[in-house]
Design an enzyme around this catalytic site. Structure first.
Site, PDB file in Angstrom:
ATOM      1  CD  GLU A   1      -2.728  -1.206   2.493  1.00 31.41           C
ATOM      2  OE1 GLU A   1      -2.574  -0.332   3.385  1.00 31.41           O
ATOM      3  OE2 GLU A   1      -3.436  -2.214   2.646  1.00 31.41           O
TER       4      GLU A   1
ATOM      5  CB  SER B   1      -6.848  -4.723   7.204  1.00 36.12           C
ATOM      6  OG  SER B   1      -6.533  -6.025   7.613  1.00 36.12           O
TER       7      SER B   1
ATOM      8  CG  ASP C   1      -6.576  -1.611   1.577  1.00 35.21           C
ATOM      9  OD1 ASP C   1      -6.980  -1.599   2.759  1.00 35.21           O
ATOM     10  OD2 ASP C   1      -6.506  -2.649   0.895  1.00 35.21           O
TER      11      ASP C   1
ATOM     12  CD  GLU D   1      -9.597  -3.711   0.193  1.00 35.41           C
ATOM     13  OE1 GLU D   1      -9.176  -4.464   1.086  1.00 35.41           O
ATOM     14  OE2 GLU D   1      -9.981  -2.536   0.426  1.00 35.41           O
TER      15      GLU D   1
END
Length: 144
Positions: A12, A32, A42, A55
């Site tokens: 990420e 998460s 995300d 995501e």
């Protein structure tokens, strides 16, 4: 933090950094493992009014990727409310691909899944950037 979450967070941060380098306004909104009840993607990235939502999933091997029904439907609702386009970012060894979320199929149990073959056909990061840039509307004044 377990190794899966650590690996996912690293991916990420890499995506956020690369998109920022390409002129996007980007935030990482990992949920998460948190106590958040709402589902958010995300990564949220914007460029000249175009919104993409990502995501991120990371795997060590070519196994299918599953997303629980509740999470998938939550981030789809977020995409609908924001007007953003939702992608699944998949990191495999030596490969990072972006797939339109609509390419995932729903399983009999209601969860969502995508196989390695579909992932391999996904966009690379540069392709995703070009895709977004192709959606940016330009007025005649911007060429003067």
């Amino acid at each position: 933090m377990n190794s899966n979450k650590s690996r996912g967070s690293s991916v990420e941060r890499y995506i956020v950094s690369r998109l920022r380098d390409k002129g996007f306004a980007v935030i990482r909104a990992p949920a998460s493992g948190s106590k958040r009840k709402d589902h958010v993607p995300d990564i949220i990235a914007l460029k000249s009014g175009v919104i993409i939502l990502i995501e991120v999933k990371s795997r060590k091997n070519g196994q299918k990727i599953y997303i629980e029904k509740e999470q998938a439907e939550g981030i789809r609702e977020f995409a609908k409310r924001s007007g953003g386009e939702l992608f699944l970012g998949v990191k495999l060894p030596k490969m990072l691909r972006f797939i339109k979320f609509d390419m995932l199929r729903q399983t009999e149990g209601g969860n969502y899944a995508i196989d390695l073959e579909t992932v391999e056909k996904g966009m690379e990061l540069e392709d995703l950037v070009r895709y977004v840039e192709s959606k940016i509307s330009r007025t005649l004044d911007s060429f003067l």
